[in-house]
Design an enzyme around this catalytic site. Structure first.
Site, PDB file in Angstrom:
ATOM      1  N   SER A 128       0.841  -1.200   0.000  1.00  0.00           N
ATOM      2  CA  SER A 128       0.000   0.000   0.000  1.00  0.00           C
ATOM      3  C   SER A 128       0.874   1.246   0.000  1.00  0.00           C
ATOM      4  O   SER A 128       2.000   1.233   0.509  1.00  0.00           O
ATOM      5  CB  SER A 128      -0.862  -0.015   1.266  1.00  0.00           C
ATOM      6  OG  SER A 128      -1.408   1.256   1.519  1.00  0.00           O
ATOM      7  N   TYR A 152      -0.963  -0.156  10.118  1.00  0.00           N
ATOM      8  CA  TYR A 152      -1.207  -0.825   8.842  1.00  0.00           C
ATOM      9  C   TYR A 152      -0.026  -0.626   7.885  1.00  0.00           C
ATOM     10  O   TYR A 152       0.498  -1.582   7.315  1.00  0.00           O
ATOM     11  CB  TYR A 152      -2.489  -0.265   8.229  1.00  0.00           C
ATOM     12  CG  TYR A 152      -2.843  -0.776   6.865  1.00  0.00           C
ATOM     13  CD1 TYR A 152      -3.471  -2.006   6.702  1.00  0.00           C
ATOM     14  CD2 TYR A 152      -2.566  -0.024   5.727  1.00  0.00           C
ATOM     15  CE1 TYR A 152      -3.808  -2.462   5.441  1.00  0.00           C
ATOM     16  CE2 TYR A 152      -2.905  -0.479   4.468  1.00  0.00           C
ATOM     17  CZ  TYR A 152      -3.526  -1.695   4.321  1.00  0.00           C
ATOM     18  OH  TYR A 152      -3.861  -2.152   3.078  1.00  0.00           O
ATOM     19  N   LYS A 156       2.625  -3.444   6.385  1.00  0.00           N
ATOM     20  CA  LYS A 156       2.867  -3.633   4.954  1.00  0.00           C
ATOM     21  C   LYS A 156       4.351  -3.453   4.625  1.00  0.00           C
ATOM     22  O   LYS A 156       4.912  -4.218   3.836  1.00  0.00           O
ATOM     23  CB  LYS A 156       2.012  -2.648   4.144  1.00  0.00           C
ATOM     24  CG  LYS A 156       0.508  -2.952   4.164  1.00  0.00           C
ATOM     25  CD  LYS A 156       0.185  -4.265   3.472  1.00  0.00           C
ATOM     26  CE  LYS A 156      -1.306  -4.517   3.341  1.00  0.00           C
ATOM     27  NZ  LYS A 156      -1.606  -5.846   2.742  1.00  0.00           N
TER      28      LYS A 156
END
Lengths: 328, 328
Positions: A128, A152, A156
């Protein structure tokens, strides 16, 4: 070709499955294994060997068996989204980090199994642009530091590092794709802070009002769901040798301002649609959006043949074709 | 102040302990907890509460107890070196990644313990310039991508990301230090590919021959053990607010070529010392060295008050004072 998809029941997973069954650079597909925490639906029209299974990758459920069947291509899309990873820190680390690490380890151990033939599947991992954090230049180059400002994004970025190390050691042939923000995201409005980028297009096209919480000059980086699926199938088949040790890529997208989104909507759907957008500033969202990337230089992905949507008009048109006309 | 050191029995850990006992920016130290896989020696002259314990951090041995005593400053130096992390992949991930993650989690859980006062210790973590990988510019900026080409570098980069996320969430106040290559490393020659950078100084100063396996134009990035200890104690006390979300720093060092090392040795110890260096090219080491960084722009660390050694002559002089004169 045997294809395994983790996260097959999500929006991108379902669209990828449909595309694979319809024909893709991966064809012919003899076997398709679809896994998610809820059992993925069987895709209509697939004539090969099909397995649809509910399993929790974050604790490695069924993992050894999935990998023992030696899929040639593994799409790893399974993740919880940024809002949930921030709200439930341990769940985010378990699903987004431990799940990925267990998968990479299962592949490594399968290849090392005594007496077994070598095994080195292509692994396509969805990362992402949340791996980037401020301060950010207006255009972010391929060698800019990954400094995420969310759990998050941290998860990633860590998975990108693991994917590169396992690839460098020859256990798998991995590629990580930093997908642009998906727009127009189909379905109901959700609570994601970035939801308005899709909402101001999707809702007016459906005759519904939409709220715009930021200024018209806000700029961000987009790809359509259709482009995202194209990135995934291309990543499954293209030659990764040019990547060297850096196995993850920022993908091409469109750098579009809210004002440009609105003008595209006007061209495609007229003034009446645009009139359904209501401006209501939300200072919390405005502050958050200031920390997001606006544009990238994606020379590495371009050289590998990844292509962005043609225009934001085309993004809207794709949404109408894929979501509104098929639903009608 | 209560100071806890993981990895206290290693070269840097022992020098740090000595410096803390002798007086440092952290003084006065009331309590000192020294932990390593082998029991650290008690430092002479320390009058506060002392605990020297053998414990394996990679499996969390004793961790809850160490953290329950709420040290104000935690130095996390414990790691296996790059050669071992490459030769034994699982041991590297266990010690260098899982050990760090268990430590961060133990700190988080101590702070969340029901009814307990808030707890947010300063955590000083030693990272490495091995987080960088080719292609590299001749001078690497603070916002250059971390793209390691070893499992060791991968593990250090992952720990930097974890440290930043746990700091951002307020569980601890972390700083990661990418130490330059330590030179002159005291002790016997080891099998590290970078060992010759120290060897060509250390061995001639002791009247012993040394092999130079690369060309004289090879350039690399150095700090003395004395500078490294100074970095650690400064990191334990300086204001980290200017770091924002990016909690790890490349530290200032000296960018020095092998030819410049040799000329410094000549100035300090004369032609006879230089004559003990024998040139024997090793193509494997030459290829490896080509992937290593040569120089950094360390503006962020400079702004926080971190300072490099004054010159390579000073590095050699520090080695003589700290290792040869005290040993005599």
């Amino acid at each position: 070709v045997h294809v395994l998809i983790f996260g097959a029941a999500g929006m991108i997973g379902r669209k990828l499955t449909t595309a694979l069954v319809a024909g893709s650079p991966l064809a012919p597909i003899d076997a398709l294994t679809l896994v998610d925490v809820i059992q993925p639906k069987a895709p209509p029209g697939f004539t090969g060997a099909l397995q649809c299974t509910a399993a929790d990758l974050s604790v490695g459920q069924g993992l050894e068996g999935f990998i023992a069947s030696r899929p040639d291509v593994i799409f790893h899309l399974a993740a919880i989204v940024s809002g949930e990873a921030e709200a439930d820190m341990m769940k985010g680390y378990r699903v987004n980090l431990d799940g990925t690490r267990l998968l990479l380890e299962a592949i490594r151990l399968e290849g090392l199994r005594q007496g077994a033939a070598p095994y080195r599947p292509r692994v396509v991992f969805t990362s992402s642009i949340a791996v980037f954090g401020i301060p950010l230049p207006s255009v972010i180059e391929d060698d800019y530091i990954l400094a995420p400002l969310s759990s998050y994004g941290t998860q990633k970025a860590i998975c990108e590092l693991l994917l590169a190390d396992y690839s460098r050691r020859g256990f798998l042939d991995g590629i990580g794709l930093r997908l642009p923000t998906i727009c127009v995201r189909p379905g109901k409005p959700n609570l994601a802070a970035s939801g308005f980028f899709s909402g101001i297009i999707r809702e007016p096209l459906a005759g519904q009002p939409a709220i715009l919480p930021v200024s018209d000059t806000t700029r961000h980086w987009f790809a359509s769901p259709r482009a995202a699926v194209g990135f995934l199938t291309h990543a499954a088949t293209c030659d990764l040798a040019p990547l060297g040790g850096r196995r993850s890529l920022t993908l091409p997208g469109l750098s579009v301002s809210v004002a440009e989104e609105i003008e595209a909507l006007r061209r495609v759907a007229g003034d009446a649609a645009v009139a359904l957008i209501h401006r209501e500033k939300d200072p919390a969202i405005e502050r958050l959006v200031e920390t997001w990337p606006e544009a990238f230089d994606t020379a590495r992905a371009d050289a590998l043949g990844f292509r962005a949507d043609a225009s934001f008009d085309a993004i809207i048109q794709a949404h109408i074709e894929d979501e509104l006309q098929t639903a009608a």
